[in-house]
Design a protein around this motif. Sequence first.
Motif, PDB file in Angstrom:
ATOM      1  N   HIS A 132      13.328 -38.846 -41.234  1.00 46.59           N
ATOM      2  CA  HIS A 132      14.146 -38.892 -40.207  1.00 46.59           C
ATOM      3  C   HIS A 132      15.693 -38.508 -41.007  1.00 46.59           C
ATOM      4  N   PRO A 133      15.887 -37.252 -41.237  1.00 48.05           N
ATOM      5  CA  PRO A 133      17.289 -36.811 -41.890  1.00 48.05           C
ATOM      6  C   PRO A 133      18.389 -37.299 -41.197  1.00 48.05           C
ATOM      7  N   ASP A 134      18.520 -37.160 -40.105  1.00 43.95           N
ATOM      8  CA  ASP A 134      19.733 -37.147 -39.164  1.00 43.95           C
ATOM      9  C   ASP A 134      19.360 -38.571 -38.398  1.00 43.95           C
ATOM     10  N   SER A 135      18.693 -39.293 -38.446  1.00 46.02           N
ATOM     11  CA  SER A 135      18.543 -40.592 -37.795  1.00 46.02           C
ATOM     12  C   SER A 135      19.087 -41.919 -38.528  1.00 46.02           C
TER      13      SER A 135
END
Length: 239
Positions: A132-135
């Motif tokens: 979840h890199p942008d989470s």
Amino acid sequence: MRPPNMSGHFLLAPIPESSPDYLLPRDIKLAVLGAGSVGKSAMIVRFLTKRFIGDYEPNTGKLYSRLVCVEGDQLSLQIQDTPGVQDNLMQVVDSLSKFVQWAEGFLLVYSITDYGSYQSIRPLYQHIRKVHPDSKAPVVIVGNKRDLLHARQVQTDDGVQLANELGSLFIEISTSENYEDVCDVFQHLCKEVSKLHSLSGERRRASVIPRPRSPNMQDLKRRFKQALSPKVKAPSALV
């Protein structure tokens, strides 16, 4: 660091019979990860049943569901138990990807009596952020088995320091002795995930509102001339 005491606002409720006026609750999806034998399964069962079963047989891979009420909001809570991380850490971490991809909030659990289980927390956290890199999926680090102080291998300060480095919340609990602490952990995650749902819902609503169109000045001038043209031509017709 620990979540505030929220046990008084938490209720486990039966799922009501469906009716046309019943609003379906929002789904809250949590995953509990950590090394083997740290008490993940017992922690989930303790939370859902209020009972501690000392010799509870882990049921890794099982999905638990329960309707809950958090501060007046009905939520459909789903908790994923996961296989324990053992010696081949990276291989097991990769196998957890489907659970990590599915979940919206995470409990990373270690035992204060097992330093190796504490060392598995950082790579698990890093894997969550990789998937979840942008989470902003909330993560809580839990040091379990606080009742076994005589066998402690991980100091409280170690847990606090790791949580600070990773930007996560930290709490030490005893699944066997304190139900309220277990409840607070899940309660906190439910609230944080619910907040993310609310924010994403507001962004979606805002995105569907059409932007007002700027007036076309050329079109306005043309229509204005057309409206005036009969008044200009009328005197010449009378001559």
